[in-house]
Scaffold this motif. Structure first.
Motif, PDB file in Angstrom:
ATOM      1  N   VAL A  71      49.024  36.002  44.099  1.00 47.96           N
ATOM      2  CA  VAL A  71      49.700  37.072  43.078  1.00 47.96           C
ATOM      3  C   VAL A  71      51.089  36.678  43.167  1.00 47.96           C
ATOM      4  O   VAL A  71      51.724  36.634  41.798  1.00 47.96           O
ATOM      5  CB  VAL A  71      49.263  38.463  43.533  1.00 47.96           C
TER       6      VAL A  71
ATOM      7  N   LEU B  43      41.905  34.782  40.985  1.00 47.61           N
ATOM      8  CA  LEU B  43      40.973  34.916  42.277  1.00 47.61           C
ATOM      9  C   LEU B  43      39.763  34.412  42.308  1.00 47.61           C
ATOM     10  O   LEU B  43      39.019  34.357  43.334  1.00 47.61           O
ATOM     11  CB  LEU B  43      40.953  36.233  42.776  1.00 47.61           C
TER      12      LEU B  43
ATOM     13  N   ARG C 100      39.582  44.598  43.381  1.00 47.21           N
ATOM     14  CA  ARG C 100      40.051  45.166  42.163  1.00 47.21           C
ATOM     15  C   ARG C 100      41.467  45.809  42.233  1.00 47.21           C
ATOM     16  O   ARG C 100      41.514  46.533  43.057  1.00 47.21           O
ATOM     17  CB  ARG C 100      39.151  46.000  41.127  1.00 47.21           C
ATOM     18  N   PRO C 101      42.240  45.183  41.317  1.00 43.08           N
ATOM     19  CA  PRO C 101      43.530  45.871  41.395  1.00 43.08           C
ATOM     20  C   PRO C 101      43.586  47.508  40.748  1.00 43.08           C
ATOM     21  O   PRO C 101      43.275  47.761  39.767  1.00 43.08           O
ATOM     22  CB  PRO C 101      44.562  45.197  40.580  1.00 43.08           C
TER      23      PRO C 101
ATOM     24  N   ALA D 245      37.479  37.870  43.229  1.00 44.35           N
ATOM     25  CA  ALA D 245      38.039  38.808  42.376  1.00 44.35           C
ATOM     26  C   ALA D 245      36.958  39.995  42.112  1.00 44.35           C
ATOM     27  O   ALA D 245      37.416  41.276  42.219  1.00 44.35           O
ATOM     28  CB  ALA D 245      38.251  38.249  40.972  1.00 44.35           C
TER      29      ALA D 245
ATOM     30  N   LEU E 255      49.206  39.963  35.078  1.00 44.57           N
ATOM     31  CA  LEU E 255      48.480  39.719  36.312  1.00 44.57           C
ATOM     32  C   LEU E 255      47.142  40.587  36.103  1.00 44.57           C
ATOM     33  O   LEU E 255      46.203  40.084  36.387  1.00 44.57           O
ATOM     34  CB  LEU E 255      49.253  40.133  37.411  1.00 44.57           C
ATOM     35  N   TRP E 256      47.126  41.822  35.729  1.00 40.75           N
ATOM     36  CA  TRP E 256      45.767  42.268  35.604  1.00 40.75           C
ATOM     37  C   TRP E 256      44.905  41.761  34.764  1.00 40.75           C
ATOM     38  O   TRP E 256      43.521  41.719  35.195  1.00 40.75           O
ATOM     39  CB  TRP E 256      45.819  44.253  35.393  1.00 40.75           C
TER      40      TRP E 256
ATOM     41  N   TRP F 254      43.329  38.577  36.431  1.00 34.89           N
ATOM     42  CA  TRP F 254      42.710  38.839  37.613  1.00 34.89           C
ATOM     43  C   TRP F 254      41.443  37.935  38.220  1.00 34.89           C
ATOM     44  O   TRP F 254      41.590  37.103  39.158  1.00 34.89           O
ATOM     45  CB  TRP F 254      42.506  40.217  37.926  1.00 34.89           C
ATOM     46  N   ASP F 255      40.434  37.847  37.340  1.00 33.00           N
ATOM     47  CA  ASP F 255      39.383  37.234  37.358  1.00 33.00           C
ATOM     48  C   ASP F 255      39.501  35.689  37.556  1.00 33.00           C
ATOM     49  O   ASP F 255      38.875  34.944  38.560  1.00 33.00           O
ATOM     50  CB  ASP F 255      38.143  37.564  36.346  1.00 33.00           C
TER      51      ASP F 255
ATOM     52  N   LEU G  26      44.734  47.245  46.135  1.00 33.26           N
ATOM     53  CA  LEU G  26      43.462  46.787  45.584  1.00 33.26           C
ATOM     54  C   LEU G  26      42.450  47.841  46.245  1.00 33.26           C
ATOM     55  O   LEU G  26      42.435  48.391  47.211  1.00 33.26           O
ATOM     56  CB  LEU G  26      43.114  45.456  46.277  1.00 33.26           C
TER      57      LEU G  26
ATOM     58  N   ASP H 199      42.548  46.387  35.758  1.00 24.73           N
ATOM     59  CA  ASP H 199      42.051  45.204  34.808  1.00 24.73           C
ATOM     60  C   ASP H 199      41.074  45.642  33.698  1.00 24.73           C
ATOM     61  O   ASP H 199      40.650  44.903  32.897  1.00 24.73           O
ATOM     62  CB  ASP H 199      41.467  44.011  35.610  1.00 24.73           C
TER      63      ASP H 199
END
Length: 163
Positions: free
Chosen positions: A92, A51, A59-60, A55, A43-44, A47-48, A70, A116
């Motif tokens: 997510v 989302l 940020r996570p 994104a 997932l990390w 991420w970009d 986040l 990420d």
């Protein structure tokens, strides 16, 4: 009298079929990863793509139980990102294939590195070179040194004395 023990196992039956390591490894890792950390790493890393334009706003930085944490680099962006929380949560959980998170919590980034691994520093601001006013200090006699205005004026003077 001798007793015979019957050996039982809970292991699934072996397959007699040979598999390549690339095919067998994901199943083995899924079996070892009871906490779901592998899926979170995926997932990390995604991420970009997951989302898109949003994104960059959030940020996570981690998770606490069912809360996805986040971070935003700016308080105003963080406040605006709050409105995107339900949509982010849906995307997510869909990516993970099950409802892992039930809430999104936003915090300020404050120099932390997002999970990420992407740090997006803004361009550094050019150093401001203040020009000392010509008549700075001329009001010292007219201002009470113990008044708030007088203290502020003297602090302003010290700004130029220190540089």
């Amino acid at each position: 009298m001798t007793m015979a023990y019957r050996r039982t196992t809970d292991r699934p039956k072996r397959r007699n079929k040979a598999q390549s390591v690339g095919d067998a490894l994901p199943g083995l890792l899924d079996g070892l990863d009871r906490a779901g950390g592998r899926r979170l790493v995926m997932l990390w890393r995604a991420w970009d793509e997951l989302l898109g334009d949003m994104a960059a706003m959030a940020r996570p930085v981690g998770h606490r139980g069912g809360r996805l944490v986040l971070a935003a680099g700016d308080p105003i962006v963080m406040q605006e990102a709050q409105y995107l929380g339900p949509m982010i949560l849906k995307k997510v959980n869909e990516f993970l294939g099950q409802e892992v998170f039930d809430k999104v919590v936003f915090e300020l980034l404050n120099g932390r590195v997002p999970l990420d691994g992407v740090i997006r520093p803004e361009a550094p601001k050019p150093p401001r070179k203040l020009k000392k006013p010509e008549k700075l200090g001329s009001l010292n006699e007219q201002l009470d040194p113990d008044s708030p205005v007088g203290r502020c004026y003297r602090a302003y003077q010290r700004m130029f004395d220190d540089s």
